[in-house]
Design a protein around this motif. Structure first.
Motif, PDB file in Angstrom:
ATOM      1  N   VAL A  29       0.847  -1.167   0.022  1.00 34.89           N
ATOM      2  CA  VAL A  29       0.023  -0.009  -0.091  1.00 34.89           C
ATOM      3  C   VAL A  29       0.990   1.256  -0.157  1.00 34.89           C
ATOM      4  O   VAL A  29       0.408   2.242  -0.540  1.00 34.89           O
ATOM      5  CB  VAL A  29      -1.241   0.064   1.119  1.00 34.89           C
ATOM      6  CG1 VAL A  29      -0.321   0.093   2.510  1.00 34.89           C
ATOM      7  CG2 VAL A  29      -1.906   1.205   0.893  1.00 34.89           C
ATOM      8  N   GLU A  30       2.089   1.158   0.365  1.00 31.72           N
ATOM      9  CA  GLU A  30       2.957   2.329   0.845  1.00 31.72           C
ATOM     10  C   GLU A  30       3.209   2.822  -0.938  1.00 31.72           C
ATOM     11  O   GLU A  30       3.137   3.983  -1.073  1.00 31.72           O
ATOM     12  CB  GLU A  30       4.166   2.192   1.438  1.00 31.72           C
ATOM     13  CG  GLU A  30       4.998   3.142   1.638  1.00 31.72           C
ATOM     14  CD  GLU A  30       6.362   3.183   2.608  1.00 31.72           C
ATOM     15  OE1 GLU A  30       7.325   3.797   2.504  1.00 31.72           O
ATOM     16  OE2 GLU A  30       6.137   1.930   3.449  1.00 31.72           O
ATOM     17  N   SER A  31       3.901   1.914  -1.387  1.00 36.10           N
ATOM     18  CA  SER A  31       4.143   2.169  -2.851  1.00 36.10           C
ATOM     19  C   SER A  31       3.027   2.603  -3.750  1.00 36.10           C
ATOM     20  O   SER A  31       3.160   3.566  -4.584  1.00 36.10           O
ATOM     21  CB  SER A  31       5.100   1.031  -3.491  1.00 36.10           C
ATOM     22  OG  SER A  31       4.427   0.039  -3.644  1.00 36.10           O
ATOM     23  N   ALA A  32       2.049   1.905  -3.413  1.00 33.97           N
ATOM     24  CA  ALA A  32       0.780   2.168  -4.401  1.00 33.97           C
ATOM     25  C   ALA A  32       0.213   3.472  -3.952  1.00 33.97           C
ATOM     26  O   ALA A  32      -0.164   4.343  -5.024  1.00 33.97           O
ATOM     27  CB  ALA A  32      -0.363   1.158  -4.061  1.00 33.97           C
ATOM     28  N   THR A  33       0.292   3.834  -2.700  1.00 39.93           N
ATOM     29  CA  THR A  33      -0.050   5.306  -2.584  1.00 39.93           C
ATOM     30  C   THR A  33       1.019   6.229  -3.207  1.00 39.93           C
ATOM     31  O   THR A  33       0.167   7.318  -3.580  1.00 39.93           O
ATOM     32  CB  THR A  33       0.003   5.591  -0.944  1.00 39.93           C
ATOM     33  OG1 THR A  33      -1.071   4.540  -0.416  1.00 39.93           O
ATOM     34  CG2 THR A  33      -0.570   7.077  -0.713  1.00 39.93           C
ATOM     35  N   LYS A  34       2.112   6.086  -3.133  1.00 37.49           N
ATOM     36  CA  LYS A  34       2.896   7.178  -3.951  1.00 37.49           C
ATOM     37  C   LYS A  34       2.755   7.300  -5.435  1.00 37.49           C
ATOM     38  O   LYS A  34       2.635   8.383  -5.934  1.00 37.49           O
ATOM     39  CB  LYS A  34       4.374   6.788  -3.610  1.00 37.49           C
ATOM     40  CG  LYS A  34       5.004   6.735  -2.504  1.00 37.49           C
ATOM     41  CD  LYS A  34       6.487   6.349  -2.358  1.00 37.49           C
ATOM     42  CE  LYS A  34       6.825   6.441  -0.842  1.00 37.49           C
ATOM     43  NZ  LYS A  34       8.171   5.813  -0.649  1.00 37.49           N
ATOM     44  N   ILE A  35       2.277   6.201  -6.068  1.00 39.59           N
ATOM     45  CA  ILE A  35       1.720   6.177  -7.352  1.00 39.59           C
ATOM     46  C   ILE A  35       0.680   7.026  -7.616  1.00 39.59           C
ATOM     47  O   ILE A  35       0.529   7.826  -8.551  1.00 39.59           O
ATOM     48  CB  ILE A  35       1.657   4.719  -7.768  1.00 39.59           C
ATOM     49  CG1 ILE A  35       3.044   3.960  -7.980  1.00 39.59           C
ATOM     50  CG2 ILE A  35       0.923   4.531  -9.287  1.00 39.59           C
ATOM     51  CD1 ILE A  35       2.808   2.245  -8.173  1.00 39.59           C
ATOM     52  N   ILE A  36      -0.449   6.802  -6.867  1.00 39.37           N
ATOM     53  CA  ILE A  36      -1.748   7.511  -6.861  1.00 39.37           C
ATOM     54  C   ILE A  36      -1.296   8.945  -6.608  1.00 39.37           C
ATOM     55  O   ILE A  36      -1.663   9.832  -7.258  1.00 39.37           O
ATOM     56  CB  ILE A  36      -2.750   7.151  -6.010  1.00 39.37           C
ATOM     57  CG1 ILE A  36      -3.093   5.550  -6.171  1.00 39.37           C
ATOM     58  CG2 ILE A  36      -3.843   7.922  -6.026  1.00 39.37           C
ATOM     59  CD1 ILE A  36      -3.540   5.223  -7.706  1.00 39.37           C
TER      60      ILE A  36
END
Length: 373
Positions: free
Chosen positions: A193-200
């Motif tokens: 979720v951490e890297s996914a959040t950065k992408i969004i």
């Protein structure tokens, strides 16, 4: 603004492609081949996403998922890849194009696209390359600055190999090089979720809305087959048709040889192969014809197809319920039979015990004649 609610999620069987989504909402599409992790990515932010653990597609239709990233309400769009387990590229393109057309007509623009790619793939070929070509044709160049090219599955390969493959993707123009030169950003989806959040958050920081090439092309009056994406599919159909024709010629020669040798077993095998190949050729021709539609024709056909899919899903559900009820009835009958057998066995044992007890009492009262020696 139409705030996301859980029942706003589309299941791909909705005649309205953008339920509960308005022009002011933030909409981000997630694309990539089957098994790359699209549904898993969306599931970090939305309870309505279904994440799978196999290579079969969890996303057979475009589906809309209300999500929350930080304090922002957004919609994430899960899309089928152009390597779908059960559907042709024509089927997938019609589904995606119809959704994009209807969102365009509703003045709903994408805020960006997350394009996922497995870093564990040791080369970009086959379905991955075809999917990338289709992605380029769908997007055009205008919206590429709002595209994130994100690599997944970093835990599946040694770090040095993964970084080497990442550089190959970045440096080669036929892979991601040209997309990057037009503004696409490369990020890693390597930490849940951490890297996914950065992408969004990166896409949100752009504060832009994009119109894709296929939306502009079809809005201008082009048929689906005349769009760049449609022509890409037609080129694949043409290549496949040519291959099938060559195979059919070879099978004809094989049949003549089998007839000459009076090899009846081989003749039957060849007939079966030819029938299967003929069916594939007919399907390819049908797919080509199904690309000859404009926006309105595609919409009306999709409404009919959705209704048919709903009816089929309903019939499958009824059949499933019938089988389950039949299985439960059979199980109940089996259990009742076993219980009855157990009761009968218990009754017989009790009767045998009672008979034995009666006989013992009789023996005690009448031990039999005395024998004097």
């Amino acid at each position: 603004m139409a705030g996301p609610t859980e029942n706003a999620a589309g299941d791909g069987l909705d005649a309205s492609p953008m339920p509960n989504v308005g022009p002011d909402d933030i909409v981000i599409a997630v694309m990539g081949v089957t098994g790359v992790g699209k549904s898993t990515f969306i599931a970090h932010f939305s309870k309505t996403a279904k994440a799978g653990d196999g290579l079969e597609s969890c996303t057979s239709n475009v589906s809309i998922h209300p999500a929350r990233v930080g304090n922002r309400d957004i919609f994430l769009i899960d899309t089928p890849g152009f390597d779908d387990t059960y559907r042709s590229d024509t089927d997938v393109l019609r589904e995606v194009a119809d959704w994009l057309n209807q969102s365009f007509q509703a003045n709903i623009q994408l805020a960006g696209i997350v394009y996922l790619h497995r870093i564990q793939d040791n080369r970009v070929g086959g379905s991955s390359m075809k999917n990338l070509r289709m992605f380029k044709q769908l997007c055009g160049e205008n919206g590429l600055s709002c595209v994130v090219l994100a690599t997944t599955m970093w835990s599946m390969v040694p770090r040095d190999q993964a970084e080497q493959r990442e550089q190959e993707l970045i440096n080669k123009p036929e892979f991601w090089g040209r997309l990057i030169s037009k503004g696409s950003q490369v990020l890693r989806q390597d930490n849940g979720v951490e890297s996914a959040t950065k992408i969004i958050e990166y896409i949100l920081s752009k504060q832009k809305r994009i119109t894709l090439k296929i939306q502009e092309e079809m809005a201008s009056g082009k048929a689906l087959g005349e769009t760049s994406a449609g022509q890409e599919v037609e080129a694949d159909i043409e290549r496949l048709t040519k291959k099938h024709k060559e195979e059919m010629t070879w099978l004809k020669q094989e049949m003549q040889e089998a007839i000459r040798k009076k090899d009846y077993e081989s003749q039957q095998e060849i007939k079966a192969i030819r029938a299967e190949l003929a069916a594939k050729m007919n399907k390819a021709q049908e797919d080509r014809q199904r690309l000859e539609v404009n926006i309105e024709e595609l919409r009306q056909q999709r409404i009919s197809e959705v209704q048919k899919e709903r009816e089929q899903a309903y019939q499958r559900d009824l059949e499933h319920q019938r089988v389950m009820m039949e299985s439960k009835a059979n199980l109940a009958t089996l259990q009742a039979k076993k219980e009855l057998e157990a009761q009968l066995l218990e009754a017989r044992l009790k009767q045998q015990y009672a008979d034995a007890e009666i006989q013992r009492l009789r023996d005690e009262k009448d031990p039999g004649p005395c024998i004097v020696m």
